[in-house]
Enzyme design. Structure first.
Site, PDB file in Angstrom:
ATOM      1  N   ASN A 190      23.868  34.954  -3.487  1.00 39.30           N
ATOM      2  CA  ASN A 190      24.018  33.880  -4.468  1.00 39.30           C
ATOM      3  C   ASN A 190      24.811  34.288  -5.703  1.00 39.30           C
ATOM      4  O   ASN A 190      25.475  33.450  -6.316  1.00 39.30           O
ATOM      5  CB  ASN A 190      22.636  33.323  -4.841  1.00 39.30           C
ATOM      6  CG  ASN A 190      22.061  32.494  -3.707  1.00 39.30           C
ATOM      7  OD1 ASN A 190      22.711  32.318  -2.677  1.00 39.30           O
ATOM      8  ND2 ASN A 190      20.852  31.985  -3.870  1.00 39.30           N
TER       9      ASN A 190
ATOM     10  N   HIS B 178      11.395  32.851 -13.722  1.00 38.88           N
ATOM     11  CA  HIS B 178      11.043  31.915 -12.648  1.00 38.88           C
ATOM     12  C   HIS B 178      10.671  32.741 -11.412  1.00 38.88           C
ATOM     13  O   HIS B 178      11.456  32.905 -10.488  1.00 38.88           O
ATOM     14  CB  HIS B 178      12.232  31.002 -12.356  1.00 38.88           C
ATOM     15  CG  HIS B 178      11.971  29.991 -11.289  1.00 38.88           C
ATOM     16  ND1 HIS B 178      10.871  29.169 -11.292  1.00 38.88           N
ATOM     17  CD2 HIS B 178      12.674  29.655 -10.179  1.00 38.88           C
ATOM     18  CE1 HIS B 178      10.918  28.373 -10.239  1.00 38.88           C
ATOM     19  NE2 HIS B 178      11.994  28.658  -9.541  1.00 38.88           N
TER      20      HIS B 178
HETATM   21  C1  LMR Z   1      11.273  26.531  -6.449  1.00 34.43           C
HETATM   22  O1  LMR Z   1      10.505  27.046  -7.266  1.00 34.43           O
HETATM   23  O2  LMR Z   1      10.959  25.546  -5.780  1.00 34.43           O
HETATM   24  C2  LMR Z   1      12.647  27.107  -6.254  1.00 34.43           C
HETATM   25  O3  LMR Z   1      12.841  28.188  -7.085  1.00 34.43           O
HETATM   26  C3  LMR Z   1      12.920  27.450  -4.842  1.00 34.43           C
HETATM   27  C4  LMR Z   1      12.051  28.568  -4.288  1.00 34.43           C
HETATM   28  O4  LMR Z   1      12.592  29.374  -3.527  1.00 34.43           O
HETATM   29  O5  LMR Z   1      10.864  28.622  -4.573  1.00 34.43           O
END
Ligand code: LMR
Length: 309
Positions: A95, A175
Site C-alpha cells: 500500500n 488505528h
Molecule cells: C477498519 O477498521 O475497518 C479498516 O481499517 C479495515 C481493516 O482492515 O480493519
C-alpha cells in the site's frame, strides 16, 4: 465543490455514494485503476439519483487523473484490504507504493486539495501521503478516529439500549490494537458513561472496539466498508461546508501532547482550512501511558516505511 475519491472498491464507492446522496459535493470524481470499475459504479450511483432524489453528479474514470483537476478535497482509499489473520501493518509494503503514486498524481492536478487518507496501515499511509505531497500538515490527514469512535458508540448504544445519536466519545492513538478509547470523555446525552454502565462491561466494549475492524474481517473475509466510507464522507462534509466539527483525526503531531513527528489520532477542529486546530486534552497518567504505547507502535511502523522509501 469538487471531490475526488480514489479507489472504487467497497470503501471508495460507499464514500462516493454518501457524498452524492447527501449532496455534499456537486461534482464527484471516482477513480480506479481497474478498467470500467469506477465508470460502472459512478453510473450506478447516478441512476439512483431519481429514486433517492439528489442531483450531485458522480463521474467514473480509469486512471485518468486529469479529470480530477482542481478538486477541493481528495479521499484516497486505494490499496489492498487485509484478509483474515493479517494485521493492518502487514499491508505496508504494497500500500505504501500505491499511496505514494496516487498522491503524486493527485497533487499534480489538484495542488490545493485537502487530502484524506483511508488506506491502511492508516497512520503510516498518512505519513506517506504527507511526505509525498509536501503539503502543510493541516491539509493531509487520516480517517480512522470517526470510524473507531463510531464502533465504540454503536457498541455502547446497544449495551445501554439508547440511541447511538446520544453517545459522544473521544478516542485517541493509532488505528490499530493500541487505539485508546477514553471513557472519561464519553457521555450519553451529557451523562458520564461511567454512571450508566459497569466497569467490566465498559472494559469489554473498549476491547471489542480495539479489534472492531478485525471482527468484521473475520466475518466477511475482507474489511469493512459502510462505516469507513461514511466516516470519510463525514470528514469531507466538515471541510466543504466549513462546519468546524470536532472529530478524532490522524494528523502529524508537532509537540502537542508532548509528541513530535508522529502521525496519531487526536481530537481536532475540522473546517475549510482542513485541520484548523489540534485540541489538547488534559490526560491523566493512565491515559498518557496508553497514548504513549500507541505512539511507540506507530513510530515503529513509520520506521519500516522510512526503510522502504
Ligand atoms: C477498519 O477498521 O475497518 C479498516 O481499517 C479495515 C481493516 O482492515 O480493519
Amino acid at each position: 465543490m469538487k471531490v475526488t475519491v480514489v479507489g472504487a472498491g467497497n470503501v471508495g464507492a460507499t464514500c462516493a455514494d454518501v457524498l452524492a446522496y447527501r449532496e455534499i459535493a456537486n461534482e464527484i470524481i471516482l477513480v480506479d485503476i481497474k478498467e470500467g470499475l469506477a465508470e460502472g459504479k459512478a453510473l450506478d450511483i447516478w441512476q439512483k439519483s431519481p429514486i433517492n432524489l439528489y442531483d450531485s453528479r458522480t463521474i467514473g474514470v480509469t486512471n485518468d487523473y486529469s479529470k480530477t483537476a482542481n478538486s477541493d478535497v481528495v479521499v484516497i482509499t486505494s490499496g489492498l484490504p487485509r484478509k483474515p489473520g493479517m494485521s493492518r501493518d502487514d499491508l505496508i509494503e504494497t500500500n505504501a507504493g500505491i499511496v505514494k503514486s496516487v498522491t503524486e498524481q493527485v497533487i499534480k492536478y489538484s495542488p490545493e486539495a485537502t487530502i484524506i487518507i483511508v488506506s491502511n496501515p492508516l497512520d503510516v499511509m498518512t505519513y506517506q501521503a504527507h511526505i509525498t505531497s509536501k503539503m502543510p500538515r493541516n491539509k493531509v490527514m487520516g480517517m480512522a478516529g470517526i470510524l473507531d469512535t463510531a464502533r465504540y458508540r454503536a457498541f455502547l448504544a446497544e449495551a445501554l439500549n439508547v440511541s447511538p445519536k446520544d453517545i459522544q466519545a473521544v478516542l485517541m492513538g493509532g488505528h490499530g490494537d493500541t487505539m485508546v478509547p477514553l471513557p472519561r470523555y464519553t457521555t450519553v446525552g451529557g451523562i458520564p458513561v461511567t454512571e450508566l454502565i459497569d466497569k467490566d462491561k465498559l472494559d469489554a466494549i473498549i476491547e471489542r472496539t480495539k479489534f472492531g475492524g478485525g471482527e468484521l474481517v473475520k466475518l466477511m473475509g475482507t474489511s469493512a466498508w459502510y462505516a469507513p466510507g461514511s466516516a470519510a464522507a463525514q470528514m469531507v462534509e466538515a471541510i466543504v461546508r466549513d462546519q468546524k466539527r470536532v472529530f478524532p483525526v490522524c494528523v502529524k503531531l508537532e509537540g502537542e501532547y508532548g509528541i513530535d513527528d508522529c502521525y496519531l489520532g487526536v481530537p481536532v477542529i475540522l473546517g475549510k482550512g482542513g485541520i484548523e486546530k489540534v485540541i489538547e486534552l488534559d490526560l491523566n497518567a493512565e491515559e498518557k501511558a496508553l497514548v504513549e504505547n500507541s505512539r511507540q507502535h506507530v513510530k515503529e511502523v513509520m520506521a519500516v516505511l522510512d526503510k522502504l522509501n
